[in-house]
Design a protein around this motif. Structure first.
Motif, PDB file in Angstrom:
ATOM      1  N   ILE A  49       0.858  -1.183   0.000  1.00 31.25           N
ATOM      2  CA  ILE A  49       0.000   0.000   0.000  1.00 31.25           C
ATOM      3  C   ILE A  49       0.893   1.231   0.000  1.00 31.25           C
ATOM      4  O   ILE A  49       2.093   1.149   0.290  1.00 31.25           O
ATOM      5  N   GLU A  50       0.300   2.356  -0.317  1.00 31.47           N
ATOM      6  CA  GLU A  50       1.035   3.611  -0.343  1.00 31.47           C
ATOM      7  C   GLU A  50       1.686   3.855   1.016  1.00 31.47           C
ATOM      8  O   GLU A  50       1.102   3.575   2.063  1.00 31.47           O
ATOM      9  N   GLY A  51       2.909   4.362   0.989  1.00 33.24           N
ATOM     10  CA  GLY A  51       3.627   4.673   2.220  1.00 33.24           C
ATOM     11  C   GLY A  51       4.572   3.574   2.682  1.00 33.24           C
ATOM     12  O   GLY A  51       5.356   3.782   3.607  1.00 33.24           O
ATOM     13  N   GLN A  52       4.512   2.403   2.053  1.00 29.69           N
ATOM     14  CA  GLN A  52       5.397   1.314   2.453  1.00 29.69           C
ATOM     15  C   GLN A  52       6.722   1.379   1.709  1.00 29.69           C
ATOM     16  O   GLN A  52       6.908   2.177   0.781  1.00 29.69           O
ATOM     17  N   SER A  53       7.640   0.523   2.134  1.00 31.64           N
ATOM     18  CA  SER A  53       8.955   0.389   1.513  1.00 31.64           C
ATOM     19  C   SER A  53       9.157  -1.061   1.107  1.00 31.64           C
ATOM     20  O   SER A  53       8.502  -1.954   1.637  1.00 31.64           O
ATOM     21  N   ILE A  54      10.075  -1.269   0.175  1.00 32.51           N
ATOM     22  CA  ILE A  54      10.542  -2.620  -0.126  1.00 32.51           C
ATOM     23  C   ILE A  54      12.052  -2.633   0.039  1.00 32.51           C
ATOM     24  O   ILE A  54      12.701  -1.587   0.005  1.00 32.51           O
ATOM     25  N   GLY A  55      12.592  -3.814   0.243  1.00 35.83           N
ATOM     26  CA  GLY A  55      14.031  -3.965   0.329  1.00 35.83           C
ATOM     27  C   GLY A  55      14.575  -4.521  -0.968  1.00 35.83           C
ATOM     28  O   GLY A  55      13.911  -5.300  -1.652  1.00 35.83           O
ATOM     29  N   ILE A  56      15.782  -4.110  -1.292  1.00 37.87           N
ATOM     30  CA  ILE A  56      16.490  -4.633  -2.454  1.00 37.87           C
ATOM     31  C   ILE A  56      17.807  -5.216  -1.956  1.00 37.87           C
ATOM     32  O   ILE A  56      18.498  -4.592  -1.136  1.00 37.87           O
ATOM     33  N   ILE A  57      18.141  -6.395  -2.434  1.00 40.57           N
ATOM     34  CA  ILE A  57      19.409  -7.029  -2.060  1.00 40.57           C
ATOM     35  C   ILE A  57      20.345  -6.962  -3.256  1.00 40.57           C
ATOM     36  O   ILE A  57      20.066  -7.528  -4.310  1.00 40.57           O
ATOM     37  N   SER A  58      21.446  -6.252  -3.070  1.00 37.52           N
ATOM     38  CA  SER A  58      22.467  -6.129  -4.105  1.00 37.52           C
ATOM     39  C   SER A  58      23.400  -7.326  -4.030  1.00 37.52           C
ATOM     40  O   SER A  58      23.665  -7.837  -2.938  1.00 37.52           O
ATOM     41  N   PRO A  59      23.935  -7.775  -5.162  1.00 36.28           N
ATOM     42  CA  PRO A  59      24.885  -8.889  -5.104  1.00 36.28           C
ATOM     43  C   PRO A  59      26.173  -8.533  -4.353  1.00 36.28           C
ATOM     44  O   PRO A  59      26.885  -9.421  -3.913  1.00 36.28           O
ATOM     45  N   GLY A  60      26.446  -7.235  -4.169  1.00 38.65           N
ATOM     46  CA  GLY A  60      27.624  -6.820  -3.410  1.00 38.65           C
ATOM     47  C   GLY A  60      28.863  -6.780  -4.283  1.00 38.65           C
ATOM     48  O   GLY A  60      28.766  -6.789  -5.497  1.00 38.65           O
ATOM     49  N   PRO A  61      30.020  -6.763  -3.668  1.00 32.64           N
ATOM     50  CA  PRO A  61      30.280  -6.768  -2.234  1.00 32.64           C
ATOM     51  C   PRO A  61      29.973  -5.418  -1.577  1.00 32.64           C
ATOM     52  O   PRO A  61      30.009  -4.398  -2.235  1.00 32.64           O
ATOM     53  N   ASP A  62      29.713  -5.471  -0.247  1.00 29.72           N
ATOM     54  CA  ASP A  62      29.460  -4.247   0.497  1.00 29.72           C
ATOM     55  C   ASP A  62      30.779  -3.675   1.033  1.00 29.72           C
ATOM     56  O   ASP A  62      31.857  -4.145   0.666  1.00 29.72           O
ATOM     57  N   LYS A  63      30.698  -2.668   1.922  1.00 30.14           N
ATOM     58  CA  LYS A  63      31.897  -2.029   2.483  1.00 30.14           C
ATOM     59  C   LYS A  63      32.831  -3.028   3.154  1.00 30.14           C
ATOM     60  O   LYS A  63      34.032  -2.859   3.166  1.00 30.14           O
ATOM     61  N   LYS A  64      32.242  -4.064   3.738  1.00 32.45           N
ATOM     62  CA  LYS A  64      33.029  -5.064   4.461  1.00 32.45           C
ATOM     63  C   LYS A  64      33.443  -6.230   3.575  1.00 32.45           C
ATOM     64  O   LYS A  64      34.016  -7.196   4.043  1.00 32.45           O
TER      65      LYS A  64
END
Length: 150
Positions: A49-64
């Motif tokens: 619904i309006e106002g929500q968020s979704i998550g996205i997972i990137s393949p990376g690598p991240d900062k660590k």
């Protein structure tokens, strides 16, 4: 009506794909000039619904150096029926994170010195892991979605 909540977790995300990805800003002297409007197809499997968020997972690598990178949440830009009004799509507007030493604040670097195509002279360049992943997606690319939340 029941609010959809965390239907897909980071350990079991939904695999959607990119329907379109357009840069909606014009280049300026600022390093953080780029914003993309990304439409993701989910075939009615990720209701929201309006106002929500979704998550996205990137393949990376991240900062660590971890892969895949941790989930990043993005506010949904489309109405509950999606841009196509069929409940099959979800839209995001994402600003690419870009930090360049000497031009903007830059604490970390994830680009080898001298290797960044736009800023080869910079001591440090940090390109946001997930924002760059999203802004670089092409039509038909697969994307891992979590949520919705909020």
């Amino acid at each position: 009506k029941e609010i959809p909540w965390n239907l897909f977790a980071p350990k079991a995300p939904y695999q959607g794909w990119v329907s379109s990805n357009e840069t909606i800003t014009t280049k300026t002297p600022l390093v953080n000039w780029e914003t993309s409007h990304v439409v993701l197809r989910h075939n009615k499997q990720v209701p929201y619904i309006e106002g929500q968020s979704i998550g996205i997972i990137s393949p990376g690598p991240d900062k660590k150096g971890e892969t895949p990178a941790k989930v990043r949440l993005y506010s949904i830009a489309s109405s509950a029926c999606g841009d196509d009004e069929t409940y099959n799509m979800v839209s995001l507007c994402v600003k690419r994170v870009l930090e360049v030493s000497g031009i903007s604040w830059c604490e970390y670097s994830n680009v080898e010195k001298g290797k960044d195509p736009e800023f080869p002279q910079a001591e440090k360049v940090y390109r946001g892991v997930c924002s760059s992943h999203i802004c670089d997606l092409k039509n038909g690319d697969q994307v891992l979605i979590t949520g919705p939340t909020g």
